[in-house]
Design a protein around this motif. Structure first.
Motif, PDB file in Angstrom:
ATOM      1  N   ARG A 209       0.744  -0.946   0.014  1.00 33.74           N
ATOM      2  CA  ARG A 209       0.014  -0.057   0.047  1.00 33.74           C
ATOM      3  C   ARG A 209       0.787   1.278   0.035  1.00 33.74           C
ATOM      4  NH1 ARG A 209      -4.753   2.255   0.298  1.00 33.74           N
ATOM      5  NH2 ARG A 209      -5.922   0.050   0.207  1.00 33.74           N
ATOM      6  N   PHE A 210       0.392   2.083  -0.940  1.00 33.29           N
ATOM      7  CA  PHE A 210       1.405   3.351  -1.125  1.00 33.29           C
ATOM      8  C   PHE A 210       0.732   4.718  -0.662  1.00 33.29           C
ATOM      9  CE2 PHE A 210       2.304   6.889  -3.934  1.00 33.29           C
ATOM     10  CZ  PHE A 210       3.671   7.170  -3.562  1.00 33.29           C
ATOM     11  N   ASP A 211       1.215   5.664   0.318  1.00 32.24           N
ATOM     12  CA  ASP A 211       0.401   6.646   0.454  1.00 32.24           C
ATOM     13  C   ASP A 211       1.282   7.941  -0.085  1.00 32.24           C
ATOM     14  OD1 ASP A 211      -1.705   6.654   2.943  1.00 32.24           O
ATOM     15  OD2 ASP A 211      -0.610   4.746   2.612  1.00 32.24           O
ATOM     16  N   SER A 212       0.849   8.574  -0.796  1.00 30.29           N
ATOM     17  CA  SER A 212       1.442  10.054  -1.316  1.00 30.29           C
ATOM     18  C   SER A 212       1.568  10.858  -0.353  1.00 30.29           C
ATOM     19  CB  SER A 212       0.639  10.765  -2.443  1.00 30.29           C
ATOM     20  OG  SER A 212      -0.494  10.954  -2.002  1.00 30.29           O
ATOM     21  N   THR A 213       2.792  11.456  -0.157  1.00 25.32           N
ATOM     22  CA  THR A 213       3.124  12.476   0.532  1.00 25.32           C
ATOM     23  C   THR A 213       3.103  13.955   0.197  1.00 25.32           C
ATOM     24  OG1 THR A 213       5.545  12.302  -0.163  1.00 25.32           O
ATOM     25  CG2 THR A 213       4.926  11.078   1.767  1.00 25.32           C
ATOM     26  N   SER A 214       2.655  14.127  -1.070  1.00 23.87           N
ATOM     27  CA  SER A 214       2.670  15.721  -1.561  1.00 23.87           C
ATOM     28  C   SER A 214       1.355  16.192  -0.836  1.00 23.87           C
ATOM     29  CB  SER A 214       2.905  15.632  -2.985  1.00 23.87           C
ATOM     30  OG  SER A 214       1.618  14.993  -3.374  1.00 23.87           O
ATOM     31  N   ARG A 215       0.331  15.402  -0.697  1.00 22.88           N
ATOM     32  CA  ARG A 215      -0.770  15.763  -0.083  1.00 22.88           C
ATOM     33  C   ARG A 215      -1.368  14.777   0.952  1.00 22.88           C
ATOM     34  NH1 ARG A 215      -4.735  16.476  -5.108  1.00 22.88           N
ATOM     35  NH2 ARG A 215      -5.883  17.561  -3.522  1.00 22.88           N
ATOM     36  N   MET A 216      -2.056  15.256   2.031  1.00 18.46           N
ATOM     37  CA  MET A 216      -2.447  14.159   2.884  1.00 18.46           C
ATOM     38  C   MET A 216      -3.714  14.455   3.420  1.00 18.46           C
ATOM     39  SD  MET A 216       0.899  14.131   5.338  1.00 18.46           S
ATOM     40  CE  MET A 216       1.009  15.872   5.471  1.00 18.46           C
ATOM     41  N   LYS A 217      -4.435  13.502   4.069  1.00 20.46           N
ATOM     42  CA  LYS A 217      -5.985  13.755   4.281  1.00 20.46           C
ATOM     43  C   LYS A 217      -6.368  12.726   5.729  1.00 20.46           C
ATOM     44  CE  LYS A 217      -7.506   9.785   1.630  1.00 20.46           C
ATOM     45  NZ  LYS A 217      -8.612   9.576   0.306  1.00 20.46           N
ATOM     46  N   VAL A 218      -7.589  13.227   6.274  1.00 25.54           N
ATOM     47  CA  VAL A 218      -7.888  12.330   7.270  1.00 25.54           C
ATOM     48  C   VAL A 218      -9.220  12.592   7.460  1.00 25.54           C
ATOM     49  CG1 VAL A 218      -7.656  14.617   8.908  1.00 25.54           C
ATOM     50  CG2 VAL A 218      -7.693  12.260   9.840  1.00 25.54           C
ATOM     51  N   SER A 219     -10.032  11.354   7.888  1.00 22.95           N
ATOM     52  CA  SER A 219     -11.411  11.135   7.857  1.00 22.95           C
ATOM     53  C   SER A 219     -11.724  10.990   9.535  1.00 22.95           C
ATOM     54  CB  SER A 219     -11.843  10.114   7.119  1.00 22.95           C
ATOM     55  OG  SER A 219     -11.621  10.353   5.678  1.00 22.95           O
ATOM     56  N   PHE A 220     -13.076  11.600   9.706  1.00 19.80           N
ATOM     57  CA  PHE A 220     -13.671  11.539  11.044  1.00 19.80           C
ATOM     58  C   PHE A 220     -15.042  11.036  10.964  1.00 19.80           C
ATOM     59  CE2 PHE A 220     -10.244  14.879  11.304  1.00 19.80           C
ATOM     60  CZ  PHE A 220      -9.455  14.439  12.160  1.00 19.80           C
ATOM     61  N   ASN A 221     -15.657  10.179  11.617  1.00 14.32           N
ATOM     62  CA  ASN A 221     -17.193  10.151  11.789  1.00 14.32           C
ATOM     63  C   ASN A 221     -17.545  10.591  13.002  1.00 14.32           C
ATOM     64  OD1 ASN A 221     -16.939   8.151   9.495  1.00 14.32           O
ATOM     65  ND2 ASN A 221     -16.159   6.400  10.986  1.00 14.32           N
ATOM     66  N   VAL A 222     -18.622  11.533  12.324  1.00 13.95           N
ATOM     67  CA  VAL A 222     -19.178  12.317  13.496  1.00 13.95           C
ATOM     68  C   VAL A 222     -20.690  12.304  13.417  1.00 13.95           C
ATOM     69  CG1 VAL A 222     -17.235  13.994  13.203  1.00 13.95           C
ATOM     70  CG2 VAL A 222     -19.178  14.497  11.914  1.00 13.95           C
ATOM     71  N   PRO A 223     -21.398  12.514  14.496  1.00 14.37           N
ATOM     72  CA  PRO A 223     -23.006  12.564  14.525  1.00 14.37           C
ATOM     73  C   PRO A 223     -23.652  13.591  13.763  1.00 14.37           C
ATOM     74  CG  PRO A 223     -22.357  13.186  16.492  1.00 14.37           C
ATOM     75  CD  PRO A 223     -20.931  12.517  15.721  1.00 14.37           C
ATOM     76  N   GLU A 224     -24.708  13.254  13.294  1.00 15.65           N
ATOM     77  CA  GLU A 224     -25.448  14.303  12.246  1.00 15.65           C
ATOM     78  C   GLU A 224     -25.671  15.763  12.769  1.00 15.65           C
ATOM     79  OE1 GLU A 224     -29.840  12.374  13.067  1.00 15.65           O
ATOM     80  OE2 GLU A 224     -28.788  12.272  10.994  1.00 15.65           O
ATOM     81  N   ASN A 225     -25.805  15.761  14.100  1.00 19.13           N
ATOM     82  CA  ASN A 225     -25.982  16.925  14.481  1.00 19.13           C
ATOM     83  C   ASN A 225     -24.762  17.725  14.870  1.00 19.13           C
ATOM     84  OD1 ASN A 225     -24.948  15.247  16.527  1.00 19.13           O
ATOM     85  ND2 ASN A 225     -25.598  16.671  18.440  1.00 19.13           N
ATOM     86  N   VAL A 226     -23.513  17.425  14.559  1.00 14.98           N
ATOM     87  CA  VAL A 226     -22.226  17.954  14.324  1.00 14.98           C
ATOM     88  C   VAL A 226     -22.093  18.273  12.813  1.00 14.98           C
ATOM     89  CG1 VAL A 226     -19.818  17.717  14.663  1.00 14.98           C
ATOM     90  CG2 VAL A 226     -21.512  17.136  16.466  1.00 14.98           C
ATOM     91  N   ALA A 227     -22.167  17.241  12.145  1.00 16.90           N
ATOM     92  CA  ALA A 227     -22.034  17.364  10.714  1.00 16.90           C
ATOM     93  C   ALA A 227     -22.686  18.475  10.021  1.00 16.90           C
ATOM     94  CB  ALA A 227     -22.129  16.050  10.068  1.00 16.90           C
ATOM     95  N   ILE A 228     -24.053  18.673  10.428  1.00 16.76           N
ATOM     96  CA  ILE A 228     -24.801  19.636   9.791  1.00 16.76           C
ATOM     97  C   ILE A 228     -24.199  21.251  10.054  1.00 16.76           C
ATOM     98  CG2 ILE A 228     -26.341  20.316  11.715  1.00 16.76           C
ATOM     99  CD1 ILE A 228     -28.749  20.128   9.798  1.00 16.76           C
ATOM    100  N   ASP A 229     -23.619  21.392  10.957  1.00 17.35           N
ATOM    101  CA  ASP A 229     -22.803  22.548  11.273  1.00 17.35           C
ATOM    102  C   ASP A 229     -21.440  22.887  10.534  1.00 17.35           C
ATOM    103  OD1 ASP A 229     -25.219  23.291  12.683  1.00 17.35           O
ATOM    104  OD2 ASP A 229     -24.249  22.621  14.651  1.00 17.35           O
ATOM    105  N   LEU A 230     -20.903  21.636   9.812  1.00 15.91           N
ATOM    106  CA  LEU A 230     -19.709  21.973   9.226  1.00 15.91           C
ATOM    107  C   LEU A 230     -19.779  22.066   7.694  1.00 15.91           C
ATOM    108  CD1 LEU A 230     -17.641  19.466  11.290  1.00 15.91           C
ATOM    109  CD2 LEU A 230     -17.896  21.945  11.454  1.00 15.91           C
ATOM    110  N   SER A 231     -19.388  22.908   6.964  1.00 20.79           N
ATOM    111  CA  SER A 231     -19.506  23.256   5.717  1.00 20.79           C
ATOM    112  C   SER A 231     -18.202  22.807   4.754  1.00 20.79           C
ATOM    113  CB  SER A 231     -19.726  24.661   5.268  1.00 20.79           C
ATOM    114  OG  SER A 231     -21.103  24.954   5.961  1.00 20.79           O
ATOM    115  N   LEU A 232     -18.430  22.245   3.650  1.00 27.85           N
ATOM    116  CA  LEU A 232     -17.465  22.156   2.633  1.00 27.85           C
ATOM    117  C   LEU A 232     -16.565  23.428   2.434  1.00 27.85           C
ATOM    118  CD1 LEU A 232     -18.990  20.012   0.052  1.00 27.85           C
ATOM    119  CD2 LEU A 232     -17.441  19.198   1.711  1.00 27.85           C
ATOM    120  N   GLY A 233     -15.159  23.439   2.499  1.00 27.33           N
ATOM    121  CA  GLY A 233     -14.406  24.483   2.061  1.00 27.33           C
ATOM    122  C   GLY A 233     -14.031  25.177   3.573  1.00 27.33           C
TER     123      GLY A 233
END
Length: 361
Positions: A209-233
């Protein structure tokens, strides 16, 4: 005179005894009436408490794992045994670096056969070329006819085409053989090795498995009452405990909730800064909930219906079921959202404290 006094005293005594007897009978009837209530209908008013209104705010933490923006399995396009493996887990890879090589006897044999066929047709081409040159000389001297010359030209053209086809086959086999050498075209890190030197790989089976290092990301699982208050960008700070470092991240994806009953949304952030050492580390997303009006109650006042919904029972003029939303529990105190008034009282304890049939609720 003395006789009348005795009679009067006797009458008073009888009246007193009669009154006492009637009172006892009345008390027995009242006690008997109470005892008719089943145990689960006897009220204990000392178990009534008053919800306390509070302003509630909280800091929520969610955890994820930092990955390369392109986190993908790497595999060969051919099957074979791993002849060489030039990387280890956690090793940093530069673009153009060779990762490993496979050995495939069948491909090597096919290439050898193609090369042999090419050499054979080249010999034939040389013979046809010499024959054509000889026939041209003889035709110019008038020794052979034009038909013989044309046949020599035709034989030469056919052999020339056979040489081109044989060369194409050799190139194809060389390309297939070159696929046994794995070269990456992006900077990254080896996050996981699935196979080792000497192992056999099928077509498409991942080597690593290869992970690029030029860009990185991280994912979080959150409940819907939290997700609704967070916007793309939207930018958020991500904390890396292992590095004791706060980095900036931008929300780039908001997935639909999972199909289970938790309804968790997956939020993916792109990390705009940081070193490759962050890959594989735990990351923390901190979300501050704005202050909201809530009530503080004893956790023993919380009940649940058959569907698992939480509620409490108000007991003022009558008993009333009130739905509650539990937002936090600390020790024996629960923080809830509910439609409570300032003078409301709620019932504590088990169902035995209710002077009504609990199941009617």
């Amino acid at each position: 005179m003395f006789s009348r006094l005795i009679i009067t005293t006797s009458i008073v005594l009888k009246i007193t005894l009669l009154s006492t007897f009637i009172s006892l009978l009345s008390g027995c009837d009242e006690q008997q009436e109470i005892s008719k209530w089943p145990l689960d209908k006897q009220a204990n008013l000392s178990e009534l408490v008053k919800p306390a209104p509070i302003s509630y705010s909280k800091e929520l933490r969610f955890y994820g794992l930092v990955k390369g923006f392109n986190s993908i399995p790497i595999s060969f396009l051919e099957a074979g045994r791993i002849e060489s493996l030039l990387v280890t887990e956690g090793q940093v890879i530069k673009s153009g670096q060779t990762i490993g090589e496979l050995y495939s006897p069948s491909l090597a044999d096919k290439l050898s056969q193609a090369v042999a066929a090419l050499e054979k047709v080249k010999v034939k081409l040389k013979v046809d070329l010499e024959e054509l040159a000889r026939n041209i000389k003889l035709f110019n001297k008038g020794v052979v006819s034009e038909q013989v010359l044309e046949q020599a030209k035709k034989a030469f053209d056919i052999t020339t085409q056979e040489v081109r086809e044989a060369q194409s086959i050799v190139k194809t086999k060389e390309k297939e053989l070159s696929a046994l050498t794995l070269v990456l075209n992006e900077d990254g890190i080896v996050s996981k090795l699935h196979k080792r030197k000497g192992d056999f790989l099928n077509v498409g089976e991942p080597l690593l498995r290869f992970d690029s290092t030029s860009r990185m990301k991280v994912s979080f699982n959150v409940p819907e009452n939290v997700a609704i208050d967070l916007s793309l960008g939207e930018e958020n700070n991500i904390f890396l405990p292992a590095l004791n470092k706060v980095i900036t991240a931008v929300l780039i994806e908001k997935s639909f909730p999972t199909t289970n009953e938790q309804f968790l949304h997956s939020l993916t952030y792109e990390i705009s800064s940081g070193a490759y050492q962050a890959i594989g580390l735990r990351a923390t997303l901190v979300v501050n909930i704005e202050p909201t009006l809530a009530h503080s109650i004893d956790y023993k006042a919380i009940r649940y219906d058959a569907k698992g919904n939480a509620y409490a029972i108000k007991s003022d003029q009558s008993f009333e079921k009130v739905a509650i939303d539990i937002i936090d529990i600390k020790n024996e105190t629960a923080i809830v959202k509910a439609n409570f008034n300032s003078n409301d009282h709620i019932v504590l304890g088990g169902d035995v404290s209710l002077p009504v049939n609990y199941y009617e609720f």
